[in-house]
Design a protein around this motif. Structure first.
Motif, PDB file in Angstrom:
ATOM      1  N   GLU A   1       1.042  -1.573   0.394  1.00 28.76           N
ATOM      2  CA  GLU A   1      -0.240   0.605  -0.136  1.00 28.76           C
ATOM      3  C   GLU A   1       1.016   1.024  -0.083  1.00 28.76           C
ATOM      4  OE1 GLU A   1      -2.865   2.414  -0.635  1.00 28.76           O
ATOM      5  OE2 GLU A   1      -3.654   0.922   0.492  1.00 28.76           O
ATOM      6  N   THR A   2       0.886   2.016  -1.169  1.00 28.21           N
ATOM      7  CA  THR A   2       1.731   2.933  -1.572  1.00 28.21           C
ATOM      8  C   THR A   2       1.023   4.818  -1.393  1.00 28.21           C
ATOM      9  OG1 THR A   2       0.847   2.689  -3.205  1.00 28.21           O
ATOM     10  CG2 THR A   2       3.101   2.311  -2.750  1.00 28.21           C
ATOM     11  N   HIS A   3      -0.095   4.549  -0.700  1.00 25.59           N
ATOM     12  CA  HIS A   3      -0.979   5.639  -0.581  1.00 25.59           C
ATOM     13  C   HIS A   3       0.687   6.628   0.459  1.00 25.59           C
ATOM     14  CE1 HIS A   3      -3.281   9.386   0.832  1.00 25.59           C
ATOM     15  NE2 HIS A   3      -4.118   8.770  -0.236  1.00 25.59           N
TER      16      HIS A   3
ATOM     17  N   LEU B   1      -0.627   9.224   3.684  1.00 29.24           N
ATOM     18  CA  LEU B   1      -0.764   9.148   4.310  1.00 29.24           C
ATOM     19  C   LEU B   1      -0.999   7.045   5.615  1.00 29.24           C
ATOM     20  CD1 LEU B   1      -3.288  11.621   4.466  1.00 29.24           C
ATOM     21  CD2 LEU B   1      -1.934  12.689   5.172  1.00 29.24           C
ATOM     22  N   VAL B   2      -1.043   6.665   4.558  1.00 26.66           N
ATOM     23  CA  VAL B   2      -0.875   5.272   4.771  1.00 26.66           C
ATOM     24  C   VAL B   2       0.411   4.602   5.530  1.00 26.66           C
ATOM     25  CG1 VAL B   2      -1.136   2.646   4.402  1.00 26.66           C
ATOM     26  CG2 VAL B   2      -2.917   4.017   4.007  1.00 26.66           C
ATOM     27  N   ASP B   3       1.121   5.058   4.773  1.00 29.63           N
ATOM     28  CA  ASP B   3       2.541   5.096   4.507  1.00 29.63           C
ATOM     29  C   ASP B   3       3.071   6.132   5.664  1.00 29.63           C
ATOM     30  OD1 ASP B   3       5.552   4.041   3.697  1.00 29.63           O
ATOM     31  OD2 ASP B   3       5.698   6.364   4.015  1.00 29.63           O
ATOM     32  N   ARG B   4       2.540   7.207   6.007  1.00 25.99           N
ATOM     33  CA  ARG B   4       3.711   7.797   6.987  1.00 25.99           C
ATOM     34  C   ARG B   4       3.243   7.323   8.281  1.00 25.99           C
ATOM     35  NH1 ARG B   4       3.169  14.199   6.838  1.00 25.99           N
ATOM     36  NH2 ARG B   4       4.226  13.985   5.707  1.00 25.99           N
ATOM     37  N   TYR B   5       2.058   6.873   8.659  1.00 30.36           N
ATOM     38  CA  TYR B   5       1.057   6.671   9.715  1.00 30.36           C
ATOM     39  C   TYR B   5       1.768   5.402  10.146  1.00 30.36           C
ATOM     40  CZ  TYR B   5      -2.382   5.088  13.383  1.00 30.36           C
ATOM     41  OH  TYR B   5      -2.702   5.049  14.778  1.00 30.36           O
ATOM     42  N   ILE B   6       1.915   3.771   9.548  1.00 29.91           N
ATOM     43  CA  ILE B   6       2.487   3.031   9.587  1.00 29.91           C
ATOM     44  C   ILE B   6       4.107   2.921  10.411  1.00 29.91           C
ATOM     45  CG2 ILE B   6       2.692   2.290   7.143  1.00 29.91           C
ATOM     46  CD1 ILE B   6       1.743   0.438  11.007  1.00 29.91           C
ATOM     47  N   ASN B   7       4.653   4.113   9.409  1.00 28.35           N
ATOM     48  CA  ASN B   7       5.919   4.258  10.003  1.00 28.35           C
ATOM     49  C   ASN B   7       6.579   5.880  11.160  1.00 28.35           C
ATOM     50  OD1 ASN B   7       8.508   3.261   7.771  1.00 28.35           O
ATOM     51  ND2 ASN B   7       6.944   3.395   6.732  1.00 28.35           N
ATOM     52  N   ASP B   8       5.556   6.395  11.214  1.00 29.29           N
ATOM     53  CA  ASP B   8       5.803   7.691  12.569  1.00 29.29           C
ATOM     54  C   ASP B   8       5.601   6.149  13.646  1.00 29.29           C
ATOM     55  OD1 ASP B   8       5.474   9.339  10.880  1.00 29.29           O
ATOM     56  OD2 ASP B   8       3.988   9.938  11.396  1.00 29.29           O
ATOM     57  N   LEU B   9       4.199   5.325  13.765  1.00 24.95           N
ATOM     58  CA  LEU B   9       4.260   4.099  14.696  1.00 24.95           C
ATOM     59  C   LEU B   9       5.383   3.696  14.725  1.00 24.95           C
ATOM     60  CD1 LEU B   9       0.797   2.127  14.754  1.00 24.95           C
ATOM     61  CD2 LEU B   9       1.553   3.896  15.771  1.00 24.95           C
ATOM     62  N   GLY B  10       6.203   3.168  13.545  1.00 19.25           N
ATOM     63  CA  GLY B  10       7.230   2.502  13.770  1.00 19.25           C
ATOM     64  C   GLY B  10       8.703   2.817  15.177  1.00 19.25           C
TER      65      GLY B  10
ATOM     66  N   PHE C   1       8.632   0.018   7.469  1.00 19.91           N
ATOM     67  CA  PHE C   1       7.601  -0.399   7.867  1.00 19.91           C
ATOM     68  C   PHE C   1       6.024   0.056   6.409  1.00 19.91           C
ATOM     69  CE2 PHE C   1       9.454   0.628  11.899  1.00 19.91           C
ATOM     70  CZ  PHE C   1       9.748   0.027  12.437  1.00 19.91           C
ATOM     71  N   PHE C   2       6.069  -1.133   6.490  1.00 20.69           N
ATOM     72  CA  PHE C   2       4.914  -1.414   5.287  1.00 20.69           C
ATOM     73  C   PHE C   2       3.504  -2.054   5.733  1.00 20.69           C
ATOM     74  CE2 PHE C   2       8.093  -4.405   4.776  1.00 20.69           C
ATOM     75  CZ  PHE C   2       7.892  -4.968   3.660  1.00 20.69           C
ATOM     76  N   ILE C   3       2.302  -1.628   5.062  1.00 19.82           N
ATOM     77  CA  ILE C   3       1.100  -2.187   4.706  1.00 19.82           C
ATOM     78  C   ILE C   3       1.672  -3.222   3.281  1.00 19.82           C
ATOM     79  CG2 ILE C   3      -1.140  -2.006   4.580  1.00 19.82           C
ATOM     80  CD1 ILE C   3      -0.253  -1.590   8.049  1.00 19.82           C
ATOM     81  N   VAL C   4       0.795  -4.343   3.948  1.00 20.18           N
ATOM     82  CA  VAL C   4       0.988  -5.312   2.479  1.00 20.18           C
ATOM     83  C   VAL C   4      -0.844  -5.496   2.509  1.00 20.18           C
ATOM     84  CG1 VAL C   4       1.352  -7.531   1.717  1.00 20.18           C
ATOM     85  CG2 VAL C   4       2.647  -7.138   2.943  1.00 20.18           C
ATOM     86  N   ARG C   5      -0.623  -5.314   0.846  1.00 26.02           N
ATOM     87  CA  ARG C   5      -2.207  -5.480   0.417  1.00 26.02           C
ATOM     88  C   ARG C   5      -2.894  -6.861   0.459  1.00 26.02           C
ATOM     89  NH1 ARG C   5      -0.993  -1.136  -4.810  1.00 26.02           N
ATOM     90  NH2 ARG C   5      -1.640   0.591  -3.471  1.00 26.02           N
TER      91      ARG C   5
ATOM     92  N   TYR D   1      12.910  -4.211   7.872  1.00 27.05           N
ATOM     93  CA  TYR D   1      12.037  -4.502   6.888  1.00 27.05           C
ATOM     94  C   TYR D   1      10.871  -4.792   7.062  1.00 27.05           C
ATOM     95  CZ  TYR D   1      14.495  -2.293   2.564  1.00 27.05           C
ATOM     96  OH  TYR D   1      15.423  -1.316   2.060  1.00 27.05           O
ATOM     97  N   ILE D   2       9.740  -4.388   8.201  1.00 24.81           N
ATOM     98  CA  ILE D   2       8.602  -4.739   8.525  1.00 24.81           C
ATOM     99  C   ILE D   2       6.909  -4.915   8.094  1.00 24.81           C
ATOM    100  CG2 ILE D   2       7.570  -5.209  11.340  1.00 24.81           C
ATOM    101  CD1 ILE D   2      10.134  -4.677  11.981  1.00 24.81           C
ATOM    102  N   GLY D   3       6.830  -5.597   7.803  1.00 26.49           N
ATOM    103  CA  GLY D   3       5.368  -5.814   7.055  1.00 26.49           C
ATOM    104  C   GLY D   3       4.124  -6.184   7.613  1.00 26.49           C
ATOM    105  N   VAL D   4       2.822  -5.330   7.280  1.00 26.79           N
ATOM    106  CA  VAL D   4       2.147  -6.269   7.952  1.00 26.79           C
ATOM    107  C   VAL D   4       0.728  -6.096   7.033  1.00 26.79           C
ATOM    108  CG1 VAL D   4       0.002  -5.981   9.905  1.00 26.79           C
ATOM    109  CG2 VAL D   4       2.788  -4.801  10.399  1.00 26.79           C
ATOM    110  N   ASN D   5       0.348  -6.747   6.681  1.00 25.08           N
ATOM    111  CA  ASN D   5      -0.862  -7.086   6.211  1.00 25.08           C
ATOM    112  C   ASN D   5      -2.409  -6.185   6.580  1.00 25.08           C
ATOM    113  OD1 ASN D   5       0.666  -9.071   5.064  1.00 25.08           O
ATOM    114  ND2 ASN D   5      -0.724 -11.026   5.124  1.00 25.08           N
ATOM    115  N   ARG D   6      -2.677  -5.531   5.663  1.00 25.87           N
ATOM    116  CA  ARG D   6      -3.737  -5.031   5.978  1.00 25.87           C
ATOM    117  C   ARG D   6      -5.382  -5.494   6.930  1.00 25.87           C
ATOM    118  NH1 ARG D   6      -5.759  -3.338  -0.193  1.00 25.87           N
ATOM    119  NH2 ARG D   6      -7.175  -6.258  -0.421  1.00 25.87           N
TER     120      ARG D   6
END
Length: 464
Positions: free
Chosen positions: A70-72, A74-83, A99-103, A116-121
């Motif tokens: 997921e490359t949007h 705002l999504v990218d910023r949110y998950i990386n801010d948490l991390g 950190f990134f969200i997997v589709r 590199y840490i991925g989290v599924n939506r």
């Protein structure tokens, strides 16, 4: 709907994160390492970090190329801010994390080499708040920092590292049939060494301990980890979600829940800042559903109206949200983008400029304004913003794509080629970047400053 390829890649990365690290370490570690204790958090260890990062980046880029991330922004910023809020509690950190969200809608999270840490939506869907999601990130960070691949090495010494690496690399490159590959990973090789797939109980407890420390140091509610364990326990009994990939690699037992509960001290100093987790979760639901029903929160209903092309109805909801909280980027950007869809470009520009007065230099807002101006034919004004972004964020590939298009519109070919070369360099395509620099140097009419920059950048790309 998820494709079988999405499911396969998710299964593959669920079991391969720690395994990659084990394989990376095998050539570098002496034989006695198998009996040594695991390092403490932040402790230096004999690891080829450059090699680890390169491998993790390669896997990440393959996921990105297959549109699985997921490359949007705002999504990218949110998950990386948490991390990065969690990472602030680590001294002597060796890695730059991503950190990134997997589709993918299955419930899973994983760590690749190099941080590199991925989290599924699908996992985000099951979390109820930011603290529970942060607990998953904290746990994965702990596995990476504690180098639990070392422990997997001991369990998997009978598995040939070269053979396993070949299988996994083939799967990643699409050179091996996915069904055959899955059979190899889950059957022949992994079946004979089950410990190569699952973290040991000690690893899990240790990652929980460090994860709870990270959560509390970052002023998250560490009870979020216990709560998420309980959610996973409930899901494991569901007929629909009984086969949860996250539980395959991170088994949750009653003892583990009790252990985590005993470690969570009385919650003090939990940050009570306004959290956008519900908006983050709503947006992921919007991005993963082509036919979103018009229900839920006002923000989610507005997104559903946008998706169905009912921009006037979306504006009514978004205007109210924007007026309630005009500094909220989720509301404001959705409002401005909807104004663009309605053809009200000057109003959208006004929203972006007002936000940039509040958040000067913000990358997401600056990029949205740049793209708006470019589409409106205001290329000279867009260029000023793009040059500012280039100075502030020199490693952002998207900036050079935008610059190349602006220079093309302004009929400045040498600068267009410079931007394209930088875009390819950041994308890892060194040969194409050198070819573009050569084209600049062989062109007539190029000013001395541009020629000098092209020559200097070309030299930096040549083999040492």
């Amino acid at each position: 709907m998820k494709s079988s390829r999405h499911n396969f890649f998710t299964r593959l990365f669920a079991i391969s994160g720690a395994l990659w690290l084990a394989l990376l370490l095998l050539p570098a570690m002496p034989a006695t390492a198998a009996t040594s204790e695991l390092p403490n958090l932040g402790e230096l260890a004999t690891v080829n970090l450059e090699r680890e990062k390169a491998l993790g980046e390669s896997v990440y880029n393959k996921l990105l190329a297959r549109d699985l991330i997921e490359t949007h922004p705002l999504v990218d910023r949110y998950i990386n801010d948490l991390g990065y809020r969690l990472l602030a509690g680590i001294d002597k950190r060796l890695r730059d994390y991503r950190f990134f969200i997997v589709r993918d809608d299955s419930v899973n999270a994983f760590a690749l080499p190099g941080g590199y840490i991925g989290v599924n939506r699908g996992l985000v869907r099951e979390a109820h708040n930011q603290h529970q999601l942060a607990s998953v990130l904290a746990h994965e960070i702990a596995h990476v920092e504690l180098m639990h691949g070392l422990d997997l090495m001991k369990k998997g010494s009978n598995v040939g590292s070269a053979a396993m690496l070949t299988v996994l690399a083939g799967l990643l490159l699409g050179g091996v049939d996915s069904n055959l590959g899955a059979a190899v990973v889950y059957g022949g090789v992994a079946g004979s060494q089950q410990a190569m797939v699952n973290f040991t109980r000690e690893n899990e407890y240790e990652a929980d301990r460090i994860g709870i420390e990270l959560l509390q140091n970052a002023k998250f509610d560490a009870n979020g980890m216990v709560e998420f364990f309980k959610i996973m326990g409930q899901l494991s009994g569901s007929s629909e979600l009984g086969n949860i990939e996250y539980l395959r690699t991170h088994p949750v037992s009653s003892n583990r829940v009790a252990e985590a509960m005993s470690r969570v001290r009385t919650t003090k100093g939990v940050d009570d800042q306004v959290d956008d987790f519900p908006l983050f979760k709503d947006f992921l639901q919007y991005s993963s559903n082509d036919h979103l029903p018009i229900q839920g929160s006002p923000y989610l209903r507005a997104l559903a109206y946008i998706q169905s092309g009912k921009y006037a109805q979306a504006e009514a909801l978004l205007l109210e949200l924007y007026q309630q909280d005009s500094e909220n980027l989720w509301y404001s950007i959705a409002f401005a983008e909807n104004l663009e869809r309605l053809g009200r470009v000057p109003e959208a520009e006004q929203v972006y400029r007002r936000l940039l007065d509040i958040f000067p230099g913000d990358y997401i807002l600056s990029m949205r304004l740049l793209q708006l101006l470019k589409q409106a034919g205001q290329n000279q004004t867009a260029l000023v913003i793009a040059r500012g972004l280039e100075t502030q964020f020199p490693q952002r590939q998207q900036i050079y794509f935008e610059l190349s298009e602006i220079y093309r519109s302004l009929q400045r070919p040498a600068l267009r080629l410079m931007a394209e070369a930088e875009y390819h360099r950041l994308n890892g395509n060194t040969k194409q970047a050198i070819r573009l620099y050569d084209e600049i140097l062989n062109s007539s009419g190029v000013d001395l400053a541009t020629e000098s920059r092209a020559r200097e950048k070309r030299l930096l790309l040549l083999p040492k």
